[in-house]
Scaffold this active site. Sequence first.
Site, PDB file in Angstrom:
ATOM      1  CE  LYS A 224      -4.167  -1.923   0.056  1.00 52.67           C
ATOM      2  NZ  LYS A 224      -4.936  -1.698   1.258  1.00 52.67           N
ATOM      3  NE  ARG A 282      -6.528  -8.714  -0.960  1.00 50.88           N
ATOM      4  CZ  ARG A 282      -6.161  -8.635  -2.432  1.00 50.88           C
ATOM      5  NH1 ARG A 282      -5.094  -8.164  -1.694  1.00 50.88           N
ATOM      6  NH2 ARG A 282      -6.977  -8.147  -3.034  1.00 50.88           N
TER       7      ARG A 282
END
Length: 624
Positions: A224, A282
């Site tokens: 991210k 994840r």
Amino acid sequence: MSARKTAGDPDRGLVAQPQIMGVLNITPNSFSDGGKYLDPDTALQHALSLVAAGATIIDVGGESTRPGAPQVSVEEEQRRILGVVEALVAAGISVSVDTMHHETAEAVIALGAAYINDVSGGLADPRMFETVAKHGTKYILSHWRVHSAQMDDAAKYQDAPIDVRNELQGRIDAFIVAGGKREQLIIDPGLGFSKFGEHNWQILRELPVLAELGLPILLGASRKRFIGEIVADAFSGGGEGQISAAQDAVQISASAPDSAARDLATAVLSFRFAEQGVWGVRVHDVAGTAIAFRIQKELASGVSETSLSATSSGAGTSLGVCRTALDEIHLTGLKGFGYHGVFDFEKREGQDFVVDILLKIDLQVASRTDNLSDTISYADVAETAIKRIEGEPFDLIERLAGAIGEDILEDDRVISARVTVHKPTAPIGREFSDVTVTVTSRRPLADVVVAFGSNLSGFLGSRIANIERAAELLNALPATNIRKWSEIFESAAVKLDGVSQFAPRYLNGVWLVETRLSPGQLLANLMDIERKLGRVREERWGDRTLDLDIIKYGDERIHTEELIVPHPRAFERSFVLAPWLSADPEATLDGKSVLDLASALTAGSDEIAVWDGQESSEESARRD
């Protein structure tokens, strides 16, 4: 056909918790891997490589959530993913599908998908909740506000962790109203979705706030943009400025120069998440996270299992892992006179020593029985320490502390002993208040083989459900971890008079376990797990919801009224030897090769085959 694998039973020798959800994007425009896996065969091979690296779940997505990415029709989404989902399920892999469309959820559930991962938390499609609810499928409910084009405007919070928790609670309530059950839910704070970097870090720093919801937590921080800010700052000495919340919601290109650094940062976060007890992560780089989890497990060594407790009514869990922390006994300020020291006058004249002792031990039985025999006598611990203080002199108080700990560990109920020795009159020649040395002595990890079997469905509804729940309970024991699962086999029931063709068939297998519990403690806990899952000990060789046996405990040979190790009948049981061999081809039992023992058994003596993953109607209908 290979035995059924489940999300909680990786057979690759890595830690069983948290879950590692490997990302498989079958899209042309995802930031991280867009276009790489559009070909079904390529996608399948990549998924298999993720499983080999340690993924316990594969998360398949057919629509990108990157900023500005066009929405994909349901038909196109399904065209991309359905064949891959079907192939993964057929290969025995636990599959999650990343979708916001109830039609796609319906289709993949029919194919055998175990999880629906809806980044919109049911807001993008009002029929999603009822679809998932009617099937009883596990549902990953994420915090989400709006689609990517409006994310910046929606990234406003009074207190991000509390606001996210409250909004998730609202979605949980809506899911229940739609007919869903809490047991179906896993929550995801939606890192990056309508959140700037500062919001993401606040949420991660205050995970106990989310734990108040009492549900397992999945975290998706991999690659991210808020991680990229840290990476950029580390390499450039400066920041990139504020990144848009829409950009922060997506992953960077895997070909970008800092992608390896972001994967490293993700693994560091995964390490931290494992310490806190999250249900799963994840990630794109599965191998890095699997290594991080293994290192975390080794450092924790099962002795100090720290997790964040949920506090809301009925929660009863940590952040998704029911790992049981060890109980403690403290004995402080124990005084004795001894002759320890490096100087002759210390050994001649002696001096005062003070000892503090912290014992790590499982006291759950004693807390229920109120029986002294189920705990450690504090008086005996004190006497053990005093004997060492007053006994053979040592040069170093380090050795004194170690010797006290070693003596205490002779009681096999003690997992570890942390001993602090105070030497308040040490000959230092300067004014001081105290000198202390602390040494922790731990019971070594033992490699244990535990066999499991079930031929009655019980209240959980199936044999495999009994086995999976037993694995969860075993992994929750203090200082204990299932290191590897065998393949699962199906065999005819063995009765007192031989193999029965009429009794329900068994599912059998073994777990390779590492533990610091003593053989007696482990046996008591296994019997307690059997009891919790409905085992009734009324008939010897009778049908049972669950049967757990210690086959081997390190190299120990034990023969007591309660326990014989190695297990005396393991040599003649194909339903033990065949699974064991699948988990460890080099295994030995009492000095003999398990391969040789299995080969020596009469062919067909106890009918056994790798389980095909199906529960027969007769077996599923049976109850204790």
